[in-house]
Design an enzyme around this catalytic site. Structure first.
Site, PDB file in Angstrom:
ATOM      1  N   ASP A  73      -4.457   1.111  -2.243  1.00 49.31           N
ATOM      2  CA  ASP A  73      -5.133  -0.094  -1.854  1.00 49.31           C
ATOM      3  C   ASP A  73      -5.085  -0.827  -3.136  1.00 49.31           C
ATOM      4  OD1 ASP A  73      -5.231   0.446   0.812  1.00 49.31           O
ATOM      5  OD2 ASP A  73      -7.494   1.103   0.648  1.00 49.31           O
ATOM      6  N   HIS A 107       0.909  -1.149   0.027  1.00 48.24           N
ATOM      7  CA  HIS A 107       0.141  -0.080  -0.116  1.00 48.24           C
ATOM      8  C   HIS A 107       0.870   1.208   0.122  1.00 48.24           C
ATOM      9  CE1 HIS A 107      -3.310   2.475   1.242  1.00 48.24           C
ATOM     10  NE2 HIS A 107      -2.340   3.236   2.019  1.00 48.24           N
ATOM     11  N   GLU A 108       1.716   1.360   0.752  1.00 45.09           N
ATOM     12  CA  GLU A 108       2.910   2.360   0.970  1.00 45.09           C
ATOM     13  C   GLU A 108       3.404   2.573  -0.553  1.00 45.09           C
ATOM     14  OE1 GLU A 108       2.908   4.490   3.453  1.00 45.09           O
ATOM     15  OE2 GLU A 108       1.525   3.469   4.401  1.00 45.09           O
ATOM     16  N   HIS A 122       1.481   4.416  -3.004  1.00 46.06           N
ATOM     17  CA  HIS A 122       1.665   5.896  -2.877  1.00 46.06           C
ATOM     18  C   HIS A 122       2.644   6.368  -3.677  1.00 46.06           C
ATOM     19  CE1 HIS A 122      -1.698   6.678  -0.123  1.00 46.06           C
ATOM     20  NE2 HIS A 122      -1.065   6.006   0.896  1.00 46.06           N
ATOM     21  N   GLU A 173      -5.711   7.188  -1.223  1.00 49.67           N
ATOM     22  CA  GLU A 173      -5.749   5.590  -0.239  1.00 49.67           C
ATOM     23  C   GLU A 173      -6.458   4.894  -1.099  1.00 49.67           C
ATOM     24  OE1 GLU A 173      -4.081   5.644   2.318  1.00 49.67           O
ATOM     25  OE2 GLU A 173      -3.732   7.620   2.172  1.00 49.67           O
TER      26      GLU A 173
HETATM   27 ZN   LIG Z   1      -1.987   5.142   2.769  1.00 49.19          ZN
END
Ligand SMILES: [Zn+2]
Length: 428
Positions: free
Chosen positions: A370, A284-285, A288, A366
């Site tokens: 995801d 997930h990070e 980004h 976000e």
């Molecule tokens: Zn996040």
């Protein structure tokens, strides 16, 4: 009839009252909504979240929302005290007659900002103390002793002075000596300063407060390295931070850029999640980064601060900007610190009304991260990781939808898990 000073006073008061009413309304909606759903776990989570932890999350959310109202009342009173009721004016006049230097010279201007910072910091202390040692403590999150808290306070004040004073002094100097285009120079200096902080924060500042140890768990390291290579990242700079020293809240983040780029896992996160789930959180990070969210955020911050400095460049030359906010400027100039301070106090009153736009972008990011994560790892792992994190952080599963639109930088659990395409009820 059209006295611009009076118009500003009225505009500012209107924004203040409207903002206050909106925040009150939002908080009361949130409190009522969460309280109404307190006694039933939402059906989608019935198999995974116990009633006890659902109720703990509800109580924590409501307690924080109520406390937020108290802070709001206090903050509003302080703001009025500093501006329309003359607090800043009194301080400014006192400094003008104090012999620290001629009006408008660097020392009294810096003193104005420093004393303002000191007083408002002190006035906020009771709230920080209560929040840490009453609220966080009561829900079992606080791990800080008073001694550690005090040490943090002293350290962060020192860092604030060492880092903050030079940049403020530079900006004040640019304001006073580069003519009517000063705001462009000041903006440039501010940008360089921010980039510098992005590099220095993870490597110099954060280690003053926490220990960062290279990730040592070989199995986990191998998995994480493999994932990062699969996603096209150089797997260096994996650190574990002793977050448990202060709080039971868990997190992971990706920080810095260039040589200072690093992935930081809170020790609390590694304790709560299994290796598959850690992978999913890391993916997930990385999402980004892949979607360039960090760069986008930096660029939009640059653009907004350019607009802000340009606006300040104009406002600072208008007498009504000072008088409309309860301050008497010096007619022959030297009001730079005053202008800066008033601007920083007043802008949030107006920008609050556009904050849902920023929150919307943040929640969109976000979802994108995801989506990236479940393309790289098993969706079930991200799902169970998120469930654990929402639960361990006592985030409510039933926030008020309008409250979410204003304040939530991360989507609420129900929306987020629904997008993952796996029903939480079916997880083992
Ligand atoms: Zn996040």
């Amino acid at each position: 009839m059209t006295d611009p000073s009076l118009i500003l006073t009225l505009l500012f008061s209107a924004a203040l009252v409207l903002g206050l009413l909106t925040k009150l309304y939002l908080a009361s909606r949130q409190i009522r909504h969460v309280a109404r759903h307190r006694d039933t776990v939402p059906s989608a989570f019935a198999g995974t979240i116990s009633l006890a932890s659902h109720q703990k999350a509800a109580d924590y959310t409501i307690t924080k929302a109520r406390f937020g109202l108290l802070e709001l009342a206090w903050g509003t009173a302080m703001l009025l005290g500093w501006t329309l009721l003359g607090g800043i004016d009194v301080l400014n006049q006192a400094l003008a007659g104090s012999g620290l230097g001629a009006y408008g010279s660097l020392v009294p201007q810096l003193a104005l900002l420093a004393i303002f910072g000191l007083i408002s910091g002190l006035l906020d202390l009771p709230f920080t103390l209560y929040s840490t040692f009453r609220i966080e403590e009561r829900f079992g999150f606080n791990k800080m002793t008073f001694k550690l808290w005090l040490g943090d306070l002293l350290k962060s004040t020192l860092v604030g002075v060492l880092v903050g004073l030079p940049i403020v002094a530079l900006i004040l100097w640019l304001m006073g000596s580069t003519g009517s285009w000063w705001w462009l120079w000041a903006w440039g200096a501010w940008m360089v300063f921010n980039l510098l902080i992005l590099v220095l924060y993870p490597t110099v500042i954060a280690p003053l407060f926490n220990k960062f140890q290279p990730l040592e768990d070989e199995t986990l390291k191998a998995r994480v390295t493999a994932l990062m290579q699969r996603c096209g990242f150089a797997a260096k700079g994996l650190f574990v931070m002793d977050g448990s020293k202060r709080s039971a809240h868990a997190n992971a983040y990706f920080t810095g850029f260039g040589a200072s780029k690093r992935v930081v896992f809170y020790d609390t996160l590694l304790k709560q999640l299994n290796p598959d789930e850690v992978d999913a959180v890391l993916a997930h990070e990385l999402g980004h980064f892949k979607h360039k969210h960090i760069i986008k955020r930096i660029v939009s911050m640059f653009a907004m601060s350019l607009a802000g400095f340009a606006l300040l460049g104009w406002l600072s030359t208008q007498v009504w900007f000072y008088t409309g906010l309860g301050v008497r400027p010096n007619m022959s100039g030297g009001n730079d610190a005053l202008a800066l301070l008033l601007f920083l106090l007043v802008v949030p009153m107006f920008s609050f009304f556009i904050s849902p736009i920023f929150a919307l972008f943040s929640r969109k990011h976000e979802f994108e991260a995801d989506a990236y994560a479940i393309a790289q790892t098993d969706g079930k792992d991200l799902q169970s990781a998120l469930l654990k994190l929402y639960q361990d952080n006592a985030s409510t599963l039933t926030p008020d939808p309008l409250f979410v639109k204003f304040y939530y930088s991360h989507p609420p659990a129900s929306e987020r898990l629904a997008r993952l395409g796996v029903s939480p009820g079916t997880s083992a």
